[in-house]
Design an enzyme around this catalytic site. Sequence first.
Site, PDB file in Angstrom:
ATOM      1  N   GLY A   1       0.587  -0.951   0.032  1.00  0.00           N
ATOM      2  CA  GLY A   1      -0.204   0.453   0.502  1.00  0.00           C
ATOM      3  C   GLY A   1       1.137   0.994   0.284  1.00  0.00           C
ATOM      4  O   GLY A   1       2.261   0.717  -0.445  1.00  0.00           O
TER       5      GLY A   1
ATOM      6  N   ASP B   1      14.937  -9.196   3.863  1.00  0.00           N
ATOM      7  CA  ASP B   1      15.037  -8.087   2.863  1.00  0.00           C
ATOM      8  C   ASP B   1      16.166  -6.857   2.914  1.00  0.00           C
ATOM      9  O   ASP B   1      15.286  -6.048   3.094  1.00  0.00           O
ATOM     10  CB  ASP B   1      13.616  -7.188   2.056  1.00  0.00           C
ATOM     11  CG  ASP B   1      13.187  -6.876   1.025  1.00  0.00           C
ATOM     12  OD1 ASP B   1      14.744  -7.319   0.391  1.00  0.00           O
ATOM     13  OD2 ASP B   1      12.516  -6.203   0.549  1.00  0.00           O
TER      14      ASP B   1
END
Length: 823
Positions: free
Chosen positions: A515, A627
């Site tokens: 988002g 990540d």
Amino acid sequence: MIHSKRFILYISFYLHFVICCSNTHHNDIFLISCGETNPVKSDDGRVFEPDLANTHLTISPISHTIVSNSQKGVPKILSSARVFTTSSIYTFTTKKLGRHWLRLHFYPVKNNRFDLSSAVFSVEANGITLIHEFAFFRGNKSQHLFKEYVIEVTGSSLGKLVLGLLPWENSIAFINGIEIISVPDKVLSSKVIHIPLGVAHELPVHVGFETVYRVNMGGGSRLSPKNDSLWRNWASDKPFLINPAAARNVSVNPDSIRFHDGVSTDIAPNWVYATAEEMADANVNDQRFNISWRFEVEQGFDYFIRLHFCDIVGSRLHDLVFNVYINNQSAIESLDISQRAKGLSAAYFVDFFTNVSMGSDNIFVQVGPNHLTGYLPTALLNGLEIMKMSNPSDSLDGKLAVNLDPTDIKKSKSIKMMVVVFSCLGGVFVIVLLLLISFIFFMCFRHKKLPKEDGSVGWSPLPTYVGNSGNKFSSNTFGSTTVSHSLGQMISFSEVRDATRNFDKSLLLGSGGFGKVYKGVLENGLVVAIKRGNPRSQQGLVEFKTEIEMLSKLRHKHLVSLIGYCEELNEMILVYEYMASGPLRQHLYGSTLPPLTWKQRVEILVGAAKGLHYLHTGVSETIIHRDVKTTNILLDENLDAKVADFGLSKFGPSLNQTHVSTAVKGSFGYLDPEYFRRQQLTEKSDVYSFGVVMLEVLCARPAINPTLPREQVNIAEWAMIWQKKGELYKIMDPNLMGCVNLESLRKYGETAEKCLSENGNQRPSMGDVLWNLEYALQFQGASCGDADSMRGISDIPDRIPDVESVDIDTISDLESNGTTMDR
Ligand SMILES: *[C@@H]1O[C@H](CO)[C@@H](O)[C@H](O)[C@H]1NC(C)=O
Ligand SMILES: *[C@@H]1O[C@H](CO)[C@@H](O)[C@H](O)[C@H]1NC(C)=O
Ligand SMILES: *[C@@H]1O[C@H](CO)[C@@H](O)[C@H](O)[C@H]1NC(C)=O
Ligand SMILES: *[C@@H]1O[C@H](CO)[C@@H](O)[C@H](O)[C@H]1NC(C)=O
Ligand SMILES: *[C@@H]1O[C@H](CO)[C@@H](O)[C@H](O)[C@H]1NC(C)=O
Ligand SMILES: *[C@@H]1O[C@H](CO)[C@@H](O)[C@H](O)[C@H]1NC(C)=O
């Protein structure tokens, strides 16, 4: 000047080499009776020398007193003590580098000058906290405190073992006896089995150990140092047996024990292997149960566990096969001792490594019969050792100090480093060397106003060292937390809407798969980053809730905190602390921000490494970030680093096709090749990515830059070519030229190289990376504090690589921008 400094460095390495190598064949044995004037013979027949008589030992400062009192029933070696009213050190010059047993005796001798049982003090050795604010009157311990540690004497401490005794404010410290004995090389090998069974482990190098249990199973009474070639104590196992009726002792003649390859009496004396606990009555009826021992340990530490086995009950080879469990987990399935030990009555041992997480304070060890038929329905154990390993704050006593003020650590560590280097030189050559170095350093520092403490290190560094360690102790903030917000609270949608001026586009910080991320101000004035889940996002409600639950548990000053969440009206909104200076990447290239200094860069990496280390080890379950990259390391207004976007991997959607490709695209260049090949995720994948980040920070270019010539596209490949040539500086950020200390860069390059090892097992842990970065930082601090100096690397590379400011958006997709909590 620069050249002569380098020359001196070479000489010092050379001399160091000569000194070390000429000494490797001697083992150290110091047996010291503190405060005695005459040699003392101990009960086990060893002779302890008075501490002032040993020429390889110095005590400093001299403000100490001797107390002694020969009491009935008190061993001679405990009946005298040296008492210190200020922080003091014993410095031992060892003949051999490597690990040493350090055994300390404390006994509050009754005397009419001091009440020793009310003394409160701390003890450290070579920078590792051994005892933190101990007092006899507090615990109800026996009156004789005996501690055994393993401390490494390294080349960088130049063959010294420095034992610090640090009285608590206005109190005193004392010590009665000290033993230092070289640990034979093979006694602590590096191969350990990880429990729960998983990734194979290497014993970290720079840790200290404390022996917490050393037990001789089935031996009845204590096995005294007399019966051990290395003067170890072996206790009886009876107090640790959970169900004594389940076990019976067995023993054979110690002379019948045989030692084969790799195992010798240095590992454990034959007396240990000659006795064991065996399953009681196992032979009579076919009973199936375990023999269990329970050992209380301090939680929050890693432990090294060694089990000793010897088949003293079987009559044929391969008769005795059984299972071994540690902490209710299988440790060895179907252990065939006679096969592993190469014979009956042959000694064998196995090493394990486990962490005891918060909430449990026991180590269970169990042996039980194998379910297979055709074997003796029994199981045995001959001996056991449990050693606690120092935590990342270099302590063996005290909780995980995740919230230690880093400036404190830095201060005390850099002083320590200076002192270790300066104080630990010995011998005629070295004195000459010292004078030369002093001259060079004088020249180097002439223009720079040093902080007072650094300045006073000078040439009588020892008292300063102690003083600073003293500060370290008194300012230790173990367990205190600096997190000020109450985390994970529910926030109403109307507040979120007001905070973001109804999701005003001008407040948009970034957007991603999950988002959009907005900057906002909560009602209480707190500036936050607000991540609003995309209703069509694949990340469902369950994952959203799990994320909240998990992130609420994670608190660390180097992790971006979750402040709250909102799930009204089908919204999925996460509110994080706002990081004013944005992602690290923005400070490296592709923007107009001023370049960071080398010191700032390493400090940022130290912060990020601490955050990752906490994710890997500080919580009950290992969390793999998956990540790690320069856009996920965020900086606050003081340029303190925090890791963002963590934990999602663990609870994120399963690796369906879209997700894998997103991850590959978003983090291309950071991806662990082993993970790529084997699809098996471990925390070492984060270590690999961190290695890439280190190179990005050094070279100020993206991990992948397709606009460069082919061999330069991937930073990991390109930088390793130069690292292997020892010329990493040739591709570093031109802004750093001339102000990176060589030694600092060397350590940095080596660390990055290790992080990028093909094989995950060969990569260091984040804890080791952290240690190495701090080491690199100290070197920088000691010789080149700021960017304006001409110290460090003198020769400007003949070829400065073309580092263009590449538009980050062309390199990686959505994930490159903004405060990114995106996925
Ligand atoms: C210490 O142990 C003794 C008995 O051994 C007991 O009477 C005393 O209360 C204990 N003290 C503390 C502080 O636990
Ligand atoms: C072994 O066990 C027997 C009883 O089963 C006991 O009498 C003996 O003292 C024990 N020996 C040791 C060394 O514990
Ligand atoms: C220690 O060794 C001596 C022989 O050196 C032996 O007589 C004695 O029994 C041993 N002690 C124990 C507890 O095994
Ligand atoms: C192992 O199991 C025992 C009993 O079954 C239990 O009391 C103990 O807490 C367990 N230990 C761990 C570390 O899970
Ligand atoms: C022995 O202990 C292990 C671990 O606690 C357990 O899984 C196993 O079932 C036990 N074996 C027997 C025979 O009780
Ligand atoms: C620490 O222990 C927990 C379980 O107790 C385990 O899940 C975790 O992997 C361990 N961490 C490390 C670094 O070994």
